[in-house]
Design a protein around this motif. Structure first.
Motif, PDB file in Angstrom:
ATOM      1  N   MET A   1       0.911  -1.190  -0.003  1.00 48.91           N
ATOM      2  CA  MET A   1      -0.028  -0.133  -0.058  1.00 48.91           C
ATOM      3  C   MET A   1       0.659   1.305   0.009  1.00 48.91           C
ATOM      4  SD  MET A   1      -3.107   0.608   2.573  1.00 48.91           S
ATOM      5  CE  MET A   1      -3.281   2.141   3.321  1.00 48.91           C
ATOM      6  N   SER A   2       0.602   2.086  -0.812  1.00 47.61           N
ATOM      7  CA  SER A   2       1.449   3.403  -0.862  1.00 47.61           C
ATOM      8  C   SER A   2       0.869   4.504  -0.157  1.00 47.61           C
ATOM      9  CB  SER A   2       1.204   3.827  -2.364  1.00 47.61           C
ATOM     10  OG  SER A   2       2.019   5.012  -2.580  1.00 47.61           O
ATOM     11  N   GLU A   3       2.065   4.990   0.667  1.00 48.35           N
ATOM     12  CA  GLU A   3       1.437   6.151   1.686  1.00 48.35           C
ATOM     13  C   GLU A   3       1.535   7.443   0.856  1.00 48.35           C
ATOM     14  OE1 GLU A   3       3.601   6.413   5.406  1.00 48.35           O
ATOM     15  OE2 GLU A   3       3.868   4.245   5.405  1.00 48.35           O
ATOM     16  N   LEU A   4       0.305   8.296   1.368  1.00 48.41           N
ATOM     17  CA  LEU A   4       0.452   9.599   0.486  1.00 48.41           C
ATOM     18  C   LEU A   4       1.442  10.549   1.357  1.00 48.41           C
ATOM     19  CD1 LEU A   4      -3.584  10.173   0.969  1.00 48.41           C
ATOM     20  CD2 LEU A   4      -2.311   9.695  -1.130  1.00 48.41           C
ATOM     21  N   PRO A   5       2.084  11.248   0.464  1.00 48.31           N
ATOM     22  CA  PRO A   5       2.795  12.299   1.026  1.00 48.31           C
ATOM     23  C   PRO A   5       2.531  13.157   2.035  1.00 48.31           C
ATOM     24  CG  PRO A   5       2.482  12.988  -1.197  1.00 48.31           C
ATOM     25  CD  PRO A   5       1.768  11.531  -0.866  1.00 48.31           C
ATOM     26  N   PHE A   6       3.193  13.512   2.878  1.00 45.13           N
ATOM     27  CA  PHE A   6       2.875  14.308   4.096  1.00 45.13           C
ATOM     28  C   PHE A   6       2.721  15.848   3.561  1.00 45.13           C
ATOM     29  CE2 PHE A   6       4.023  17.366   7.763  1.00 45.13           C
ATOM     30  CZ  PHE A   6       2.913  17.022   8.303  1.00 45.13           C
ATOM     31  N   SER A   7       1.758  16.730   3.723  1.00 45.62           N
ATOM     32  CA  SER A   7       1.500  17.871   3.350  1.00 45.62           C
ATOM     33  C   SER A   7       0.939  18.907   4.360  1.00 45.62           C
ATOM     34  CB  SER A   7       0.577  17.861   2.080  1.00 45.62           C
ATOM     35  OG  SER A   7      -0.748  17.362   2.423  1.00 45.62           O
ATOM     36  N   VAL A   8       1.290  20.259   4.233  1.00 54.21           N
ATOM     37  CA  VAL A   8       0.948  21.031   5.356  1.00 54.21           C
ATOM     38  C   VAL A   8       0.303  22.457   4.244  1.00 54.21           C
ATOM     39  CG1 VAL A   8       2.777  20.408   6.957  1.00 54.21           C
ATOM     40  CG2 VAL A   8       3.342  22.076   5.143  1.00 54.21           C
ATOM     41  N   SER A   9      -0.190  23.228   4.923  1.00 58.25           N
ATOM     42  CA  SER A   9      -0.994  24.365   4.447  1.00 58.25           C
ATOM     43  C   SER A   9       0.126  25.566   4.631  1.00 58.25           C
ATOM     44  CB  SER A   9      -1.988  24.790   5.116  1.00 58.25           C
ATOM     45  OG  SER A   9      -2.997  23.924   4.940  1.00 58.25           O
ATOM     46  N   CYS A  10       0.349  26.318   3.573  1.00 58.59           N
ATOM     47  CA  CYS A  10       1.323  27.354   3.539  1.00 58.59           C
ATOM     48  C   CYS A  10       1.025  28.514   4.636  1.00 58.59           C
ATOM     49  CB  CYS A  10       1.580  27.928   2.341  1.00 58.59           C
ATOM     50  SG  CYS A  10       2.514  29.665   2.161  1.00 58.59           S
ATOM     51  N   PRO A  11       1.851  28.815   5.535  1.00 61.98           N
ATOM     52  CA  PRO A  11       1.414  29.834   6.736  1.00 61.98           C
ATOM     53  C   PRO A  11       0.724  31.019   6.170  1.00 61.98           C
ATOM     54  CG  PRO A  11       3.653  28.785   7.309  1.00 61.98           C
ATOM     55  CD  PRO A  11       3.071  28.175   5.882  1.00 61.98           C
ATOM     56  N   THR A  12       1.355  31.105   4.983  1.00 66.08           N
ATOM     57  CA  THR A  12       0.879  32.513   4.597  1.00 66.08           C
ATOM     58  C   THR A  12      -0.331  32.798   3.668  1.00 66.08           C
ATOM     59  OG1 THR A  12       3.139  33.152   4.437  1.00 66.08           O
ATOM     60  CG2 THR A  12       1.987  34.658   3.003  1.00 66.08           C
TER      61      THR A  12
END
Length: 69
Positions: free
Chosen positions: A1-12
């Motif tokens: 099973m492939s893991e989704l890449p970790f993502s964040v929201s741009c603080p700006t």
């Protein structure tokens, strides 16, 4: 099973940023957003809460280890 890449929201701008080596400005989406955030800090738009320090409580001299080289 492939893991989704970790993502964040741009603080700006809140754009989604994948957190990996290819995202040079992470957690920001771009150099522009990084610079906007830096400018906000330099103009004291962001503050870390704490009690104010009275001028008489500041040290008269800078310790040797704190002086620029």
């Amino acid at each position: 099973m492939s893991e989704l890449p970790f993502s964040v929201s741009c603080p700006t701008c809140r754009k989604t940023v994948v957190w990996n080596e290819e995202s040079a400005y992470r957690p920001f989406c771009s150099k522009r957003c990084r610079d906007v955030d830096l400018g906000a800090w330099s103009f004291e738009e962001y503050r870390i809460p704490g009690a104010p320090v009275a001028p008489e409580d500041l040290p008269d001299e800078i310790d040797e280890e704190d002086k620029p080289h």
